[in-house]
Design a protein around this motif. Sequence first.
Motif, short mmCIF file in Angstrom:
data_model
loop_
_atom_site.label_atom_id
_atom_site.label_comp_id
_atom_site.label_asym_id
_atom_site.label_seq_id
_atom_site.Cartn_x
_atom_site.Cartn_y
_atom_site.Cartn_z
N TYR A 1 0.84 -1.21 0.00
CA TYR A 1 0.00 0.00 0.00
C TYR A 1 0.87 1.25 0.00
O TYR A 1 0.59 2.23 -0.70
N LEU A 2 1.95 1.23 0.76
CA LEU A 2 2.83 2.38 0.89
C LEU A 2 3.45 2.75 -0.46
O LEU A 2 3.50 3.92 -0.84
N ARG A 3 3.91 1.74 -1.18
CA ARG A 3 4.57 2.02 -2.45
C ARG A 3 3.62 2.56 -3.50
O ARG A 3 4.00 3.38 -4.34
N VAL A 4 2.38 2.12 -3.48
CA VAL A 4 1.40 2.59 -4.46
C VAL A 4 0.86 3.96 -4.07
O VAL A 4 0.71 4.86 -4.91
N ARG A 5 0.58 4.13 -2.78
CA ARG A 5 -0.08 5.35 -2.33
C ARG A 5 0.87 6.55 -2.23
O ARG A 5 0.44 7.69 -2.49
N ALA A 6 2.13 6.34 -1.90
CA ALA A 6 3.06 7.45 -1.67
C ALA A 6 3.15 8.40 -2.86
O ALA A 6 3.02 9.62 -2.69
N PRO A 7 3.38 7.93 -4.09
CA PRO A 7 3.47 8.88 -5.21
C PRO A 7 2.16 9.59 -5.51
O PRO A 7 2.15 10.69 -6.06
N GLU A 8 1.02 8.96 -5.13
CA GLU A 8 -0.27 9.58 -5.41
C GLU A 8 -0.50 10.82 -4.56
O GLU A 8 -1.25 11.72 -4.97
N ILE A 9 0.11 10.89 -3.38
CA ILE A 9 -0.07 12.05 -2.50
C ILE A 9 1.24 12.78 -2.29
O ILE A 9 1.47 13.42 -1.26
N TRP B 1 3.21 12.41 6.63
CA TRP B 1 2.21 12.57 7.71
C TRP B 1 0.86 12.05 7.27
O TRP B 1 0.17 11.38 8.04
N ARG B 2 0.47 12.34 6.04
CA ARG B 2 -0.81 11.84 5.54
C ARG B 2 -0.78 10.32 5.42
O ARG B 2 -1.76 9.65 5.74
N LEU B 3 0.35 9.77 4.97
CA LEU B 3 0.47 8.32 4.90
C LEU B 3 0.35 7.69 6.28
O LEU B 3 -0.29 6.64 6.45
N PHE B 4 0.96 8.33 7.26
CA PHE B 4 0.88 7.83 8.64
C PHE B 4 -0.56 7.78 9.11
O PHE B 4 -1.01 6.78 9.72
#
Length: 424
Positions: free
Chosen positions: A77-85, A90-93
């Motif tokens: 999830y982290l690898r996919v979501r990180a570039p999107e935001i 902090w938002r990922l956390f």
Amino acid sequence: MGEEAVLPTSSSGGEWMLPFAAWARVHALARHGRSIRGIAQDLSLDRKTVRRALGQPQPVPYHREARPGMLAPHEAYLRVRAPEIDYNAWRLFQELEARGYTGGYETVKRAVRPLRQAERVLAEATVRFETAPGRQAQVDWTSTWLTYPDGRRRAQAFVMVLGYSRAMYVEFTADQRLETLLRCHEHAFDWFGGLTEEIVYDNPKTVVLRRNAEGSQIEWHPVFWDFARYYGIVPRLCRPYRARTKGKVESGIKYVKRAFVLGREGRDLEDWTAQGHRWIREVADQRLHGTTHEQPAVRLAQERLRPRDGRPPFQLYTALVRTVARDCCVTVDTNRYSVPAAFIGREVEIQYGPQDTLCVYAQGQLIATHPRQTARYQALVTPVHIAGLPGGPVLVPRISIPGPLPEVEVRDLAVYEALAGVEA
């Protein structure tokens, strides 16, 4: 013992290792006949460690068993979501907490850092490509400070670089308006003696009104698009925030600023442009280019440019509507231009004519022509225009008032009533 210190060993789980320097010393002492006990004493090592090292024909690299961390279940999830935001840790956390993550923010931040760095490296990576003769030119503006006898003032510089030869054209202007852009293009065509098949641009509003990131949906500026079709040019756009895709003109701009503008003085923009043209002929086009390892002037002769064939300049119909003020003037770009007094209060149409002229029309009839001013806050008045004003003709020459027009202070009417009372 510093570099010879033995890293923690593990009899079960991780692999045992000895630093290379210590491993090499163990084998060197053994070749000289030292016993295991003697080697262990000399190097402050355990005899078991010495025995293991002697049993290895080459050092074993250290390998630590990776232990699954708290982020392991969320790694995909982290690898996919990180570039999107945009790698907002902090938002990922916060999002990971909602998914059941129980670790801390610092752990997420450390995990995002290499992902962000990898994206930055990818974004900055460029592939150098060379274009065939006559294939491509690149265009861009830059803002710079020019030195005049009375001081320094900011100006704009139009730069066009041919992709194959690296030959360049430079023109200094007062603005980056659409009509200025198109005029500079035509001057560059005449300078090079022809046109390329395509021209690469950044994404200025004078070229493109809006586009998506992929470039599949582009809304070109209609006047610029007409100009491109008029000359048969295929316009290309850089990907947003990837100016390196027009690196030839970017390098050209840096070269102009560093090698030409610095330490030079000019009388006006025309003088700066004339000096720039001499510098290109005598210096820029004669240098050995760092990439092509040839002189741009030599490669320019190999450019297969399309001739302009005497095609007349593109007619730019830019019309403005103004109401004539009581002083017989209309205002355009902070400057005031006079028209005959008979048109006070009426709407007129203003067009930019040839050779930097400004033409004023009333119902299709030309009523005034003035040289267009590049400075600001000027007033151009023709005596015959104000001859019909109340009070008779006022014979004044055509004037140009430097500097900003005076401002009138606005006061409350009570101030004047008080003054009137005092005088009474």
